[in-house]
Design a protein around this motif. Sequence first.
Motif, PDB file in Angstrom:
ATOM      1  N   SER A   1       1.437  -8.429  -0.477  1.00  0.00           N
ATOM      2  CA  SER A   1       2.693  -7.852   0.009  1.00  0.00           C
ATOM      3  C   SER A   1       2.480  -6.359   0.258  1.00  0.00           C
ATOM      4  O   SER A   1       1.517  -5.760  -0.253  1.00  0.00           O
ATOM      5  N   ALA A   2       3.376  -5.751   1.004  1.00  0.00           N
ATOM      6  CA  ALA A   2       3.263  -4.313   1.290  1.00  0.00           C
ATOM      7  C   ALA A   2       3.233  -3.503  -0.007  1.00  0.00           C
ATOM      8  O   ALA A   2       2.531  -2.493  -0.092  1.00  0.00           O
ATOM      9  N   GLU A   3       3.972  -3.961  -1.014  1.00  0.00           N
ATOM     10  CA  GLU A   3       4.016  -3.244  -2.290  1.00  0.00           C
ATOM     11  C   GLU A   3       2.705  -3.384  -3.078  1.00  0.00           C
ATOM     12  O   GLU A   3       2.387  -2.547  -3.909  1.00  0.00           O
ATOM     13  N   GLN A   4       1.961  -4.447  -2.842  1.00  0.00           N
ATOM     14  CA  GLN A   4       0.713  -4.678  -3.572  1.00  0.00           C
ATOM     15  C   GLN A   4      -0.494  -3.995  -2.944  1.00  0.00           C
ATOM     16  O   GLN A   4      -1.483  -3.744  -3.625  1.00  0.00           O
ATOM     17  N   VAL A   5      -0.417  -3.716  -1.652  1.00  0.00           N
ATOM     18  CA  VAL A   5      -1.603  -3.258  -0.920  1.00  0.00           C
ATOM     19  C   VAL A   5      -2.223  -2.010  -1.528  1.00  0.00           C
ATOM     20  O   VAL A   5      -3.399  -2.008  -1.893  1.00  0.00           O
ATOM     21  N   GLU A   6      -1.476  -0.939  -1.651  1.00  0.00           N
ATOM     22  CA  GLU A   6      -2.081   0.303  -2.143  1.00  0.00           C
ATOM     23  C   GLU A   6      -2.553   0.212  -3.592  1.00  0.00           C
ATOM     24  O   GLU A   6      -3.677   0.630  -3.890  1.00  0.00           O
ATOM     25  N   PRO A   7      -1.766  -0.350  -4.518  1.00  0.00           N
ATOM     26  CA  PRO A   7      -2.273  -0.451  -5.893  1.00  0.00           C
ATOM     27  C   PRO A   7      -3.545  -1.297  -6.027  1.00  0.00           C
ATOM     28  O   PRO A   7      -4.405  -0.996  -6.848  1.00  0.00           O
ATOM     29  N   LEU A   8      -3.669  -2.355  -5.205  1.00  0.00           N
ATOM     30  CA  LEU A   8      -4.820  -3.251  -5.347  1.00  0.00           C
ATOM     31  C   LEU A   8      -6.020  -2.870  -4.483  1.00  0.00           C
ATOM     32  O   LEU A   8      -7.138  -3.305  -4.753  1.00  0.00           O
ATOM     33  N   THR A   9      -5.801  -2.061  -3.434  1.00  0.00           N
ATOM     34  CA  THR A   9      -6.915  -1.674  -2.563  1.00  0.00           C
ATOM     35  C   THR A   9      -7.257  -0.193  -2.631  1.00  0.00           C
ATOM     36  O   THR A   9      -8.338   0.205  -2.229  1.00  0.00           O
ATOM     37  N   GLY A  10      -6.294   0.615  -3.080  1.00  0.00           N
ATOM     38  CA  GLY A  10      -6.500   2.056  -3.094  1.00  0.00           C
ATOM     39  C   GLY A  10      -6.153   2.715  -1.771  1.00  0.00           C
ATOM     40  O   GLY A  10      -6.335   3.918  -1.617  1.00  0.00           O
TER      41      GLY A  10
END
Length: 126
Positions: free
Chosen positions: A43-52
């Motif tokens: 999800s858009a909310e997961q992208v940055e925390p999980l990929t950096g």
Amino acid sequence: AKTLAVGDPEDPAKALLIVVAGDTKLHNGSFKRRFGAKPRMLSAEQVEPLTGHPVGGVCPFANPPGTRVFGDESLRRFEVVYPAAGSPNAAIGLTLADLEQLSGAQGWVDITSGWRADLAPDASNR
């Protein structure tokens, strides 16, 4: 090139990144055969925390520890590919060898369609 960010079937708390050619589509059946589960896009909310990296800027390198990266066979048509480089308006030109090395790719997969004549969508089925 585009980097697909999906939940890793081996560890759902981590991202699985697959670098594919920009003119392809993810083929769910091929993904399931290769990774043992249906693809679940982050999800858009997961992208940055999980990929950096932010949405639109996910790149195949400089990712959190444990992030698995693969290249898709669709990229082998090109001498140089241009994946995102950490922001939506940045890209970097890389040879396939450089992409493999910088990303720490764990190998090549064949999980996309639409780029080979034998995998093109059948117009008669529309």
